[in-house]
Design a protein around this motif. Structure first.
Motif, PDB file in Angstrom:
ATOM      1  N   VAL A 303       0.853  -1.193   0.000  1.00 37.33           N
ATOM      2  CA  VAL A 303       0.000   0.000   0.000  1.00 37.33           C
ATOM      3  C   VAL A 303       0.889   1.244   0.000  1.00 37.33           C
ATOM      4  CG1 VAL A 303      -1.861  -1.165   1.221  1.00 37.33           C
ATOM      5  CG2 VAL A 303      -0.115   0.030   2.530  1.00 37.33           C
ATOM      6  N   PRO A 304       0.452   2.316  -0.669  1.00 39.88           N
ATOM      7  CA  PRO A 304       1.256   3.546  -0.676  1.00 39.88           C
ATOM      8  C   PRO A 304       1.253   4.218   0.694  1.00 39.88           C
ATOM      9  CG  PRO A 304      -0.845   3.896  -1.783  1.00 39.88           C
ATOM     10  CD  PRO A 304      -0.764   2.435  -1.483  1.00 39.88           C
ATOM     11  N   ALA A 305       2.418   4.675   1.109  1.00 39.85           N
ATOM     12  CA  ALA A 305       2.545   5.364   2.396  1.00 39.85           C
ATOM     13  C   ALA A 305       3.447   6.583   2.224  1.00 39.85           C
ATOM     14  CB  ALA A 305       3.120   4.419   3.456  1.00 39.85           C
ATOM     15  N   ASP A 306       3.311   7.540   3.136  1.00 42.75           N
ATOM     16  CA  ASP A 306       4.087   8.775   3.060  1.00 42.75           C
ATOM     17  C   ASP A 306       5.580   8.489   3.144  1.00 42.75           C
ATOM     18  OD1 ASP A 306       4.305  11.792   3.234  1.00 42.75           O
ATOM     19  OD2 ASP A 306       5.320  11.207   5.078  1.00 42.75           O
ATOM     20  N   ALA A 307       6.358   9.110   2.242  1.00 44.51           N
ATOM     21  CA  ALA A 307       7.808   8.925   2.219  1.00 44.51           C
ATOM     22  C   ALA A 307       8.522  10.265   2.143  1.00 44.51           C
ATOM     23  CB  ALA A 307       8.209   8.037   1.039  1.00 44.51           C
ATOM     24  N   SER A 308       7.910  11.302   2.739  1.00 44.42           N
ATOM     25  CA  SER A 308       8.484  12.645   2.642  1.00 44.42           C
ATOM     26  C   SER A 308       9.605  12.886   3.646  1.00 44.42           C
ATOM     27  CB  SER A 308       7.389  13.694   2.838  1.00 44.42           C
ATOM     28  OG  SER A 308       6.781  13.548   4.121  1.00 44.42           O
TER      29      SER A 308
END
Length: 335
Positions: A303-308
């Motif tokens: 699943v896509p998750a925040d990578a900032s």
């Protein structure tokens, strides 16, 4: 790209891509800096005494004086990337998933072309798979030869499945379709019990066999393997198949050694019809490797998750470098 202490710099997607419009301001600052440097140089050349200028100029300082500004602009670009919300795929355990392990126990599984024999190796690899499967997944077990038996309904108690695998024994004939239909019935019953979520729990069948179906003779018959594969596709249950054995396998029938070569084509067709994957293994190590691969496919969702965060940390690091360079090169903050 992974950088120690910073994390993985990922650009798989962005949740706020419009933030990249800020890069226009960064480019404007770069243009302003270039224009300012050129004007500064023209003023210096207009009033300079060239002989004196040549005697006091420091080439190294001229060469490095743009580093602070370059680092500052790079820091702003990285900060803009972080604000755009880059994402990365993260593996999340499938706690509601249902996995049915369907194992062939027909007579051909007693072949010793895989030490100590195909069934013993299959049992060892199956137990390892059950022990290492993601906790929370509902795992069930079906054995099949001339008929199929549900040995363990899907349960998160993987140790119970491991104990059931130990009970597998060789029997006559091969009814692959019956094994698959029995697994599908267990999946449907478990889905009714589990409930919750936005739909039925994700389900998959792992079919391990070594030979061609013998009951019925035609896999397209109503209880045949290909018919079961089509039923699985309709129920959105992919079948991952493992053809286990070698072309040189034999079993003893009286004083005669009967060839039982592994049959890849039938199992590959089953996986293609249902939308699953087909694997082959001719040793226990290869079989364990296949199960390891299935672990990553079955046990987790991506699943896509925040990578900032890594981008922001790198931006701050380069900003600190810009300030340090300004102190060393210009003896002042970059401007």
């Amino acid at each position: 790209m992974t950088i120690p202490l910073l994390g993985t710099l990922s650009l798989r997607g962005f949740t706020h891509a419009w933030f990249f419009l800020v890069l226009a301001a960064v480019l404007a600052l770069l243009a302003a800096y270039v224009v300012a440097q050129r004007r500064k140089r023209r003023r210096a050349l207009r009033f300079a005494n060239f002989d004196l200028l040549a005697s006091v100029s420091v080439p190294r300082r001229r060469r490095w004086r743009h580093v602070p500004a370059a680092l500052l602009l790079a820091s702003l670009a990285l900060l803009t990337t972080a604000m755009a919300g880059p994402t990365d795929n993260v593996r999340v355990p499938r706690n509601r998933a249902v996995v049915m392990l369907v194992i062939d126990v027909s007579e051909s599984m007693s072949s010793t072309d895989v030490a100590p024999n195909r069934l013993a190796a299959a049992k060892e690899a199956g137990k390892r798979f059950a022990d290492e499967l993601t906790p929370g997944i509902n795992l069930g077990l079906v054995e099949f030869a001339g008929s199929a038996t549900l040995l363990m309904a899907p349960t998160p108690d993987h140790a119970a499945v491991t104990a059931s695998i130990d009970t597998l024994k060789v029997a006559e004939r091969t009814a692959t379709g019956e094994g698959l239909f029995t697994a599908l019935q267990a999946v449907a019953a478990t889905a009714d019990v589990l409930g919750g979520g936005d739909g039925p729990p994700p389900a998959r069948i792992v079919l391990e066999s070594d030979g061609k179906e013998t009951v019925p003779a035609d896999p397209d018959q109503p209880r045949g393997a290909f018919t079961a594969a089509r039923a699985a596709k309709e129920q959105h249950v992919a079948i991952s198949t493992i053809s286990f054995g070698t072309p040189d396998g034999t079993v003893a029938l009286g004083d005669t050694q009967v060839p039982v070569p592994v049959d890849d084509s039938t199992l590959q067709t089953i996986s293609e019809i249902s939308g699953g994957e087909a694997f082959h293994a001719s040793t226990l190590d290869q079989l364990n490797h296949v199960y390891d691969t299935l672990q990553s496919i079955i046990g987790y969702d991506s699943v896509p998750a925040d990578a900032s965060a890594p981008w922001a940390r790198l931006s701050v690091l380069i900003l600190v470098a810009a300030l340090g360079a300004a102190v060393v090169v210009d003896r002042r903050l970059p401007r």
